[in-house]
Design a protein around this motif. Sequence first.
Motif, short mmCIF file in Angstrom:
data_model
loop_
_atom_site.label_atom_id
_atom_site.label_comp_id
_atom_site.label_asym_id
_atom_site.label_seq_id
_atom_site.Cartn_x
_atom_site.Cartn_y
_atom_site.Cartn_z
N GLU A 34 0.84 -1.20 0.00
CA GLU A 34 0.00 0.00 0.00
C GLU A 34 0.87 1.25 0.00
OE1 GLU A 34 -3.81 1.52 -0.29
OE2 GLU A 34 -3.22 -0.58 -0.14
N SER A 35 0.48 2.24 -0.81
CA SER A 35 1.25 3.48 -0.89
C SER A 35 1.15 4.27 0.41
CB SER A 35 0.74 4.35 -2.05
OG SER A 35 0.89 3.69 -3.28
N THR A 36 2.24 4.91 0.78
CA THR A 36 2.24 5.75 1.98
C THR A 36 1.62 7.11 1.64
OG1 THR A 36 4.41 6.70 1.50
CG2 THR A 36 4.36 4.61 2.73
N PRO A 37 1.18 7.87 2.65
CA PRO A 37 0.65 9.22 2.39
C PRO A 37 1.64 10.10 1.63
CG PRO A 37 0.11 8.56 4.62
CD PRO A 37 1.03 7.50 4.07
N LYS A 38 2.93 9.95 1.94
CA LYS A 38 3.96 10.73 1.25
C LYS A 38 4.00 10.37 -0.23
CE LYS A 38 8.85 11.98 1.73
NZ LYS A 38 10.11 11.69 2.49
N GLU A 39 3.89 9.09 -0.53
CA GLU A 39 3.89 8.64 -1.93
C GLU A 39 2.64 9.09 -2.65
OE1 GLU A 39 6.54 4.52 -1.54
OE2 GLU A 39 4.36 4.47 -1.28
N GLU A 40 1.50 9.05 -1.94
CA GLU A 40 0.25 9.49 -2.55
C GLU A 40 0.31 10.97 -2.93
OE1 GLU A 40 -2.54 7.97 -3.33
OE2 GLU A 40 -2.16 5.96 -2.53
N LYS A 41 0.84 11.79 -2.03
CA LYS A 41 0.96 13.22 -2.31
C LYS A 41 1.92 13.46 -3.47
CE LYS A 41 2.29 17.65 -0.25
NZ LYS A 41 2.79 18.35 0.98
N ALA A 42 3.05 12.76 -3.46
CA ALA A 42 4.04 12.93 -4.52
C ALA A 42 3.46 12.52 -5.88
CB ALA A 42 5.29 12.09 -4.22
N PHE A 43 2.67 11.47 -5.87
CA PHE A 43 2.06 11.01 -7.13
C PHE A 43 1.08 12.04 -7.67
CE2 PHE A 43 -1.21 8.79 -9.56
CZ PHE A 43 -0.43 8.13 -10.50
N ARG A 44 0.26 12.63 -6.77
CA ARG A 44 -0.70 13.65 -7.22
C ARG A 44 0.02 14.84 -7.81
NH1 ARG A 44 -3.30 12.29 -2.33
NH2 ARG A 44 -2.39 14.13 -1.31
N VAL A 45 1.05 15.32 -7.12
CA VAL A 45 1.77 16.49 -7.60
C VAL A 45 2.47 16.18 -8.92
CG1 VAL A 45 3.68 18.10 -7.12
CG2 VAL A 45 2.09 17.44 -5.30
N ALA A 46 3.14 15.02 -9.01
CA ALA A 46 3.86 14.65 -10.22
C ALA A 46 2.90 14.50 -11.40
CB ALA A 46 4.62 13.34 -10.00
N SER A 47 1.74 13.92 -11.14
CA SER A 47 0.75 13.73 -12.21
C SER A 47 0.22 15.07 -12.70
CB SER A 47 -0.41 12.86 -11.71
OG SER A 47 0.05 11.57 -11.36
N LEU A 48 -0.03 15.99 -11.77
CA LEU A 48 -0.51 17.32 -12.15
C LEU A 48 0.53 18.08 -12.96
CD1 LEU A 48 -2.39 18.40 -8.88
CD2 LEU A 48 -3.40 17.85 -11.11
N VAL A 49 1.79 17.96 -12.55
CA VAL A 49 2.87 18.63 -13.30
C VAL A 49 2.96 18.05 -14.71
CG1 VAL A 49 5.37 18.96 -13.43
CG2 VAL A 49 4.19 19.24 -11.24
N MET A 50 2.86 16.71 -14.82
CA MET A 50 2.91 16.07 -16.13
C MET A 50 1.72 16.51 -16.98
SD MET A 50 2.96 12.01 -17.16
CE MET A 50 1.36 11.70 -16.44
N LEU A 51 0.53 16.57 -16.38
CA LEU A 51 -0.66 16.98 -17.10
C LEU A 51 -0.53 18.43 -17.58
CD1 LEU A 51 -3.53 16.31 -18.04
CD2 LEU A 51 -4.36 17.09 -15.79
N ALA A 52 -0.01 19.29 -16.73
CA ALA A 52 0.17 20.69 -17.12
C ALA A 52 1.15 20.81 -18.28
CB ALA A 52 0.66 21.51 -15.92
N ALA A 53 2.22 20.01 -18.24
CA ALA A 53 3.21 20.03 -19.32
C ALA A 53 2.57 19.54 -20.63
CB ALA A 53 4.40 19.16 -18.96
N MET A 54 1.73 18.50 -20.55
CA MET A 54 1.07 17.98 -21.74
C MET A 54 0.10 19.00 -22.32
SD MET A 54 0.37 14.03 -20.52
CE MET A 54 -0.38 13.56 -22.06
N ILE A 55 -0.68 19.63 -21.44
CA ILE A 55 -1.63 20.64 -21.91
C ILE A 55 -0.88 21.81 -22.56
CG2 ILE A 55 -3.34 22.36 -21.19
CD1 ILE A 55 -4.24 20.37 -19.03
#
Length: 512
Positions: free
Chosen positions: A257-278
Amino acid sequence: MANEQVASGKLGRILDGIERVGNKLPDPAMLFLILLFTVWGLSALLSGVSFEAIDPRTSSPIEVKNLLSADALTHFLTSMVTTFTAFAPLGVVLVAMLGVGVAENSGFINTALKKMLKVTPLKFLTPAVVLVGIISHTATDAGYVVVIPLAGVIFFTVGRHPLAGIAAAFAGVSGGFCANFIPSGIDPLLQSFTQSAAQIVDPDIQINPLNNWFFAASSCIPIVLVIWYLTDKVLEPRLNRTHKVNTEEVDVPSMEESTPKEEKAFRVASLVMLAAMIGFFSLTISETSTLRDANGSLTSFSAPLMQSIVPLIFIFFVIPGVVYGYMTGTFKNSNDVVQAMSKSMSGMAHYIVMAFFCAQFVAAFSASNLGALIAVEGASGLQAMNLPAEVTVVGMIMLVAFVNLFVGSSSAKWALIGPVLVPMLMQLNISPDLSQAAYRVGDSSSNIITPLMPYFPLVVVYCQRYVKNIGIGTLISMMLPFSLCLLALWSSWLLIYWSIGMPLGLGASYTY
């Protein structure tokens, strides 16, 4: 039930025999070297023979070039390095894997897989992998370097045989090459050759680039179902009996199971990737965008966007990988990022060796004109049989599937045999649209069983990650049922389409 077990036993013995024979072949690198010598020898023997077959590219009789002449050998030696460095699959694989390596070793892909598995019921895992493989054609060859290896990881982490996941993804990416819900660069590429061939008979004819789109889109459903059945009911049970995975040697991420730290990092990384794609794709909106070709298209092979797919894969994996790695502490500094790339490259060493010999063989085979001779003579032989229209179309599919074992490039084969088959079928009142659809069926079906396909050795490398003694014969025996069933399914599907008059695509017809 007894009959099914007997049939399964017979099929298993046949596939086991194919595997044993195939695995007696030398390593793929040496196989390509042997084939190189074979091409040299055949080119010398056939260079003095006059052939009546006309090369449609030059409108003159095909001449086999002697690759053992002094000039040819000199050219071989002087171009050996550039032949290797210019080998297209090599750059695609290495550049994409640099980005994937960062995302994988940072833990970003691991967390993404956990989330995907939470929302994907395990019983639908196989069709989901196959469908993603089919859709990956939109990004040219991305499926070979992203979808196929990740499918092995996904299957392994849920307790299924990883080779079954690799096979299902390979069947979707390569065996289902002509199927897609989304139009891709292959559509206008093939259309251009079809139109040129059709204009031999009718100079004013125009072919729509999406003339096979409806057929290609509807083909996705039966293809997914067939690959799903073969993976879960035929291949995986056999793999579980014959190819045990050494779990202690497999280096894949765990699925705790992912830790809270990993969950937060994944959300931020995904948003940054999405912003770069857009941000990037907003640059394509303007009709004058530099990412469009001269005609304003984004999907043609000449469009800068299509030529940037692999660099984009690199960028859109590196960005979230770096963000995730720094936020979770996996990466402490830039050296860790470089080490992640280096680790991904270390697993590519065997493929690089194979790619060197494969590049030399492909270049020699093309220069000798042996591939052109096989394709054009086969098309001329089919024309000479003068079979009924339906039988001719099926014969064309079989011919293309056979020629595909030797000439992997889809556009190269169609450039060779299209000018022969398209006008011939137009005389039988068969439209160029239907001829192109038949060609695409045959071209896709045998991709997954020919070691001469440049990405075939790469899939062998993926398999060896889990079972060390995997060879060419093993992969061929795994994929042969898929190839035969796809060939039969797709041929039947096209004939059904034809018989009931369902639309092939935009501006397409069945009759000329």
